[in-house]
Design an enzyme around this catalytic site. Structure first.
Site, PDB file in Angstrom:
ATOM      1  N   GLU A  24       0.816  -1.216   0.000  1.00 41.08           N
ATOM      2  CA  GLU A  24       0.000   0.000   0.000  1.00 41.08           C
ATOM      3  C   GLU A  24       0.856   1.275   0.000  1.00 41.08           C
ATOM      4  O   GLU A  24       0.374   2.352   0.333  1.00 41.08           O
ATOM      5  CB  GLU A  24      -0.928   0.001   1.219  1.00 41.08           C
ATOM      6  CG  GLU A  24      -1.930  -1.135   1.220  1.00 41.08           C
ATOM      7  CD  GLU A  24      -2.809  -1.111   2.460  1.00 41.08           C
ATOM      8  OE1 GLU A  24      -3.750  -0.305   2.508  1.00 41.08           O
ATOM      9  OE2 GLU A  24      -2.544  -1.898   3.383  1.00 41.08           O
ATOM     10  N   SER A 152      -6.542  -2.530   1.942  1.00 39.18           N
ATOM     11  CA  SER A 152      -6.964  -1.988   0.646  1.00 39.18           C
ATOM     12  C   SER A 152      -7.467  -3.064  -0.312  1.00 39.18           C
ATOM     13  O   SER A 152      -7.423  -2.895  -1.522  1.00 39.18           O
ATOM     14  CB  SER A 152      -5.821  -1.203  -0.025  1.00 39.18           C
ATOM     15  OG  SER A 152      -5.533  -0.044   0.719  1.00 39.18           O
ATOM     16  N   TYR A 218      -9.849   3.317  -4.818  1.00 40.42           N
ATOM     17  CA  TYR A 218      -8.874   4.352  -5.141  1.00 40.42           C
ATOM     18  C   TYR A 218      -8.881   4.861  -6.579  1.00 40.42           C
ATOM     19  O   TYR A 218      -8.282   5.887  -6.873  1.00 40.42           O
ATOM     20  CB  TYR A 218      -7.465   3.830  -4.829  1.00 40.42           C
ATOM     21  CG  TYR A 218      -7.292   3.443  -3.385  1.00 40.42           C
ATOM     22  CD1 TYR A 218      -7.337   4.399  -2.383  1.00 40.42           C
ATOM     23  CD2 TYR A 218      -7.106   2.116  -3.017  1.00 40.42           C
ATOM     24  CE1 TYR A 218      -7.181   4.057  -1.053  1.00 40.42           C
ATOM     25  CE2 TYR A 218      -6.949   1.753  -1.693  1.00 40.42           C
ATOM     26  CZ  TYR A 218      -6.995   2.735  -0.713  1.00 40.42           C
ATOM     27  OH  TYR A 218      -6.850   2.389   0.602  1.00 40.42           O
ATOM     28  N   ARG A 257     -10.964   2.778  11.780  1.00 37.87           N
ATOM     29  CA  ARG A 257     -12.188   2.551  10.998  1.00 37.87           C
ATOM     30  C   ARG A 257     -12.553   1.075  11.068  1.00 37.87           C
ATOM     31  O   ARG A 257     -11.687   0.211  11.017  1.00 37.87           O
ATOM     32  CB  ARG A 257     -11.956   2.963   9.543  1.00 37.87           C
ATOM     33  CG  ARG A 257     -13.222   3.339   8.787  1.00 37.87           C
ATOM     34  CD  ARG A 257     -12.962   3.569   7.311  1.00 37.87           C
ATOM     35  NE  ARG A 257     -12.783   2.311   6.599  1.00 37.87           N
ATOM     36  CZ  ARG A 257     -11.730   2.024   5.836  1.00 37.87           C
ATOM     37  NH1 ARG A 257     -10.763   2.897   5.675  1.00 37.87           N
ATOM     38  NH2 ARG A 257     -11.649   0.850   5.221  1.00 37.87           N
ATOM     39  N   ASP A 259     -15.055  -1.788   9.260  1.00 41.33           N
ATOM     40  CA  ASP A 259     -15.896  -2.082   8.096  1.00 41.33           C
ATOM     41  C   ASP A 259     -16.940  -3.130   8.466  1.00 41.33           C
ATOM     42  O   ASP A 259     -16.629  -4.127   9.129  1.00 41.33           O
ATOM     43  CB  ASP A 259     -15.028  -2.566   6.943  1.00 41.33           C
ATOM     44  CG  ASP A 259     -14.047  -1.501   6.469  1.00 41.33           C
ATOM     45  OD1 ASP A 259     -14.348  -0.309   6.662  1.00 41.33           O
ATOM     46  OD2 ASP A 259     -12.987  -1.861   5.920  1.00 41.33           O
ATOM     47  N   GLU A 272     -13.644  -6.111   9.114  1.00 44.38           N
ATOM     48  CA  GLU A 272     -12.252  -5.900   9.494  1.00 44.38           C
ATOM     49  C   GLU A 272     -12.052  -4.529  10.104  1.00 44.38           C
ATOM     50  O   GLU A 272     -12.925  -3.655  10.017  1.00 44.38           O
ATOM     51  CB  GLU A 272     -11.318  -6.084   8.301  1.00 44.38           C
ATOM     52  CG  GLU A 272     -11.593  -5.185   7.118  1.00 44.38           C
ATOM     53  CD  GLU A 272     -10.715  -5.551   5.921  1.00 44.38           C
ATOM     54  OE1 GLU A 272      -9.764  -4.799   5.658  1.00 44.38           O
ATOM     55  OE2 GLU A 272     -10.986  -6.575   5.255  1.00 44.38           O
ATOM     56  N   ASN A 274      -9.265  -1.163  10.731  1.00 45.26           N
ATOM     57  CA  ASN A 274      -8.157  -0.412  10.122  1.00 45.26           C
ATOM     58  C   ASN A 274      -7.624   0.573  11.154  1.00 45.26           C
ATOM     59  O   ASN A 274      -8.331   1.497  11.549  1.00 45.26           O
ATOM     60  CB  ASN A 274      -8.649   0.366   8.895  1.00 45.26           C
ATOM     61  CG  ASN A 274      -9.305  -0.547   7.867  1.00 45.26           C
ATOM     62  OD1 ASN A 274      -8.665  -1.045   6.967  1.00 45.26           O
ATOM     63  ND2 ASN A 274     -10.604  -0.777   8.020  1.00 45.26           N
ATOM     64  N   GLY A 278      -7.036   5.252   5.321  1.00 47.53           N
ATOM     65  CA  GLY A 278      -6.615   6.159   4.263  1.00 47.53           C
ATOM     66  C   GLY A 278      -7.005   7.600   4.534  1.00 47.53           C
ATOM     67  O   GLY A 278      -8.033   7.877   5.144  1.00 47.53           O
TER      68      GLY A 278
END
Length: 312
Positions: A24, A152, A218, A257, A259, A272, A274, A278
């Protein structure tokens, strides 16, 4: 609650750690430069550092007071940089070593959530020797196969028939020797950002792709981000509460974050976590923060404020 300050000098000299060597890397550079620009615009003495094997020397020679970690993936979200900074006695943003390690490893995250009684899709550890027929019998179809320690959606595949299993596992194994297959939840995808102990407004993600993959995150202009997310107030609060519980159970801190998927009956399932989300123009935490009344500069300031906890 983090310590609130109004004087940019209170932060001292800030190292914005970005880049690194993970898959990433390019996204991290984009995130890091956006954060760097936002901090400098507010009068903070911030310097961007592309992390390499000599980063400890760079940090010592630069006489930095703290670090804003914007390293995505391995080296940044797995506890490695956090361990280095902790050993150096340098305050930093986001989760510590334990929170980073637990949240980076999707398999361990899910095991902890199961242990805590939090809902997460059924899953199974897989490898090159996995029997596709038995796997499908256990999890059904579709399933998602993904590396345990990548972000990602790198190396991740949605499998809709048994003949695709072996190739999907091989793809994931290119990025990690630890791979899981996860039951597909048919429904809407959401994400809940956490900032300083509170869940921000939930975002719904809609993409014409098979799932919310790297392209959808992205590159594509076809991805829709709905915030407000369209959930009824009580359902959104439930999603936020679940995300906060998931965040805390992994010993994450500062910001992050989570998800989430909702099935057709409205039941939420944790996907998951984070620990260094991002911070690009396509990113979700800035979007949620904006809905909560924080612009990008204010968000970066708030994230950095948490690093002051160790200064008291």
């Amino acid at each position: 609650m983090s310590r609130r300050v109004t004087d940019p000098k209170a932060f001292g000299r800030v190292a914005v750690l970005m880049g690194g060597r993970s898959a990433e890397r390019e996204i991290s550079l984009r995130s890091g430069n956006a954060v760097l620009t936002a901090l400098q615009a507010q009068g903070i003495d911030a310097v961007g550092i592309d992390v390499d094997k000599q980063v400890d020397i760079t940090l010592r020679h630069g006489k930095y007071d703290r670090a804003f970690v914007v390293l995505h993936g391995r080296g940044g979200e797995d506890g490695e940089i956090q361990g280095l900074l902790q050993a150096m006695g340098m305050p930093f943003t986001g989760s510590g070593v334990t929170g980073a390690m637990l949240s980076m490893n999707k398999r361990i995250s899910k095991l902890i959530w199961q242990q805590q009684g939090l809902p997460t899709p059924k899953f199974q550890h897989v490898n090159a020797e996995t029997d596709a027929v038995e796997l499908v019998k256990h999890l059904g179809l579709p399933i998602v196969i993904k590396p345990v320690r990548e972000g990602s959606s790198i190396g991740m595949s949605k499998v809709v028939n048994g003949e695709e299993v072996t190739a999907a596992i091989a793809t994931a194994l290119q990025y990690d020797d630890d791979v899981i297959a996860e039951q597909w939840v048919n429904g809407a995808e959401y994400t809940a950002s956490i900032l300083d102990g509170e869940a921000l407004p939930v975002i719904r993600l809609k993409t014409p792709n098979a799932f919310y993959d790297f392209d959808a995150k992205y590159q594509a202009n076809t991805t829709e981000y709905l915030c407000p997310c369209g959930l009824e107030s009580e359902q959104e609060k439930l999603c936020q509460s679940l995300a906060l519980s998931a965040f805390n159970s992994l010993q994450m801190r500062g910001w992050g974050r989570i998800d989430v998927m909702a099935d057709t009956k409205g039941n939420f399932y944790l996907l998951e976590a984070n620990s260094v989300p991002g911070m690009t123009d396509h990113s979700l935490v800035p979007m949620a923060a904006k809905q909560a009344g924080l612009d990008f500069q204010q968000l970066c300031w708030r994230v950095l404020e948490y690093s002051l906890e160790g200064d008291q």
